[in-house]
Design a protein around this motif. Sequence first.
Motif, PDB file in Angstrom:
ATOM      1  N   LYS A 124     -56.752  17.904 -31.557  1.00  0.00           N
ATOM      2  CA  LYS A 124     -56.061  16.615 -31.402  1.00  0.00           C
ATOM      3  C   LYS A 124     -56.910  15.490 -31.977  1.00  0.00           C
ATOM      4  O   LYS A 124     -56.425  14.651 -32.710  1.00  0.00           O
TER       5      LYS A 124
ATOM      6  N   SER B 296     -56.938  15.747 -35.797  1.00  0.00           N
ATOM      7  CA  SER B 296     -55.661  15.338 -36.396  1.00  0.00           C
ATOM      8  C   SER B 296     -55.482  13.822 -36.315  1.00  0.00           C
ATOM      9  O   SER B 296     -54.950  13.202 -37.229  1.00  0.00           O
TER      10      SER B 296
ATOM     11  N   THR C 266     -52.784  23.266 -40.930  1.00  0.00           N
ATOM     12  CA  THR C 266     -52.301  23.069 -39.554  1.00  0.00           C
ATOM     13  C   THR C 266     -52.687  21.675 -39.047  1.00  0.00           C
ATOM     14  O   THR C 266     -51.866  20.951 -38.465  1.00  0.00           O
ATOM     15  N   THR C 267     -53.950  21.286 -39.284  1.00  0.00           N
ATOM     16  CA  THR C 267     -54.420  19.952 -38.866  1.00  0.00           C
ATOM     17  C   THR C 267     -53.671  18.861 -39.618  1.00  0.00           C
ATOM     18  O   THR C 267     -53.284  17.843 -39.034  1.00  0.00           O
TER      19      THR C 267
ATOM     20  N   ARG D  85     -50.651  19.030 -40.877  1.00  0.00           N
ATOM     21  CA  ARG D  85     -49.272  18.954 -40.358  1.00  0.00           C
ATOM     22  C   ARG D  85     -49.224  18.128 -39.066  1.00  0.00           C
ATOM     23  O   ARG D  85     -48.318  17.329 -38.863  1.00  0.00           O
ATOM     24  N   GLU D  86     -50.228  18.335 -38.207  1.00  0.00           N
ATOM     25  CA  GLU D  86     -50.282  17.589 -36.944  1.00  0.00           C
ATOM     26  C   GLU D  86     -50.509  16.089 -37.212  1.00  0.00           C
ATOM     27  O   GLU D  86     -49.901  15.226 -36.578  1.00  0.00           O
TER      28      GLU D  86
ATOM     29  N   ARG E 217     -47.358  14.629 -38.386  1.00  0.00           N
ATOM     30  CA  ARG E 217     -46.440  14.479 -37.248  1.00  0.00           C
ATOM     31  C   ARG E 217     -46.756  13.195 -36.478  1.00  0.00           C
ATOM     32  O   ARG E 217     -45.854  12.477 -36.056  1.00  0.00           O
ATOM     33  N   ILE E 218     -48.039  12.896 -36.311  1.00  0.00           N
ATOM     34  CA  ILE E 218     -48.455  11.663 -35.620  1.00  0.00           C
ATOM     35  C   ILE E 218     -47.927  10.438 -36.373  1.00  0.00           C
ATOM     36  O   ILE E 218     -47.392   9.501 -35.779  1.00  0.00           O
TER      37      ILE E 218
END
Length: 225
Positions: A5, A8, A46-47, A49-50, A53-54
Amino acid sequence: MGRMKRLSDSIADDILFMITIEKKFAPGDKLPNEIELSEELNVSRTTLREAIRILVTNGILEIKRGKGTFVKKNIDLSNNMKSFNTLSNARINAKDLYEMRLIFEPEAAYYATVRATDAELKRILEYGKQIEEKINLGRDRTDVEQKFHKAIAKATHNELMDKLMPVIFQAINKGVILSQKNERVAKDTINDHKMIMEFMESRNPEGARSAMKIHILHAMKDLGI
């Protein structure tokens, strides 16, 4: 999960920095594909993408299915930046940024005082007056703060100074966000800027260097950094 978290969030900050400060992507622009951007930012997909998303959640980016990820067309970047940067995140990041200012800006003030043309010096003094006016009227001073510090950096006549300005701008922006409800910061800013300008106007580089250092240390103390 907590570490993912945090990472990201940091990458989301980096992308926002590319949009707002570096102007690498304008509203409506498509971001590079996932592979390219993850390589550029040196993180896993993956990071990334997160992080995206934020930024989508905060109204900065939008995903168009089959087309890619885009910077939203109708966004007020300054407002989004303020809402995106929570006070706690801004304070954590501000510590590193203000330390960078402490290393960089007193020397910039020194060389600008020695090398500035009369026209450049006049411009610096004018921006300083505008900052005081904005503070007294309770208006946002981010833009003119940037101009003031950029004018000082430009007056050093050192081409590499400009390369560091995006980092300085980010520190200034975060400082303004943190200081909006802090009257003491605003008062100190006015007094410190006057001191910097007086030394520069009298072509006293040692004084300008010390005044800039005091200004940044004042801000760090007042903001609890």
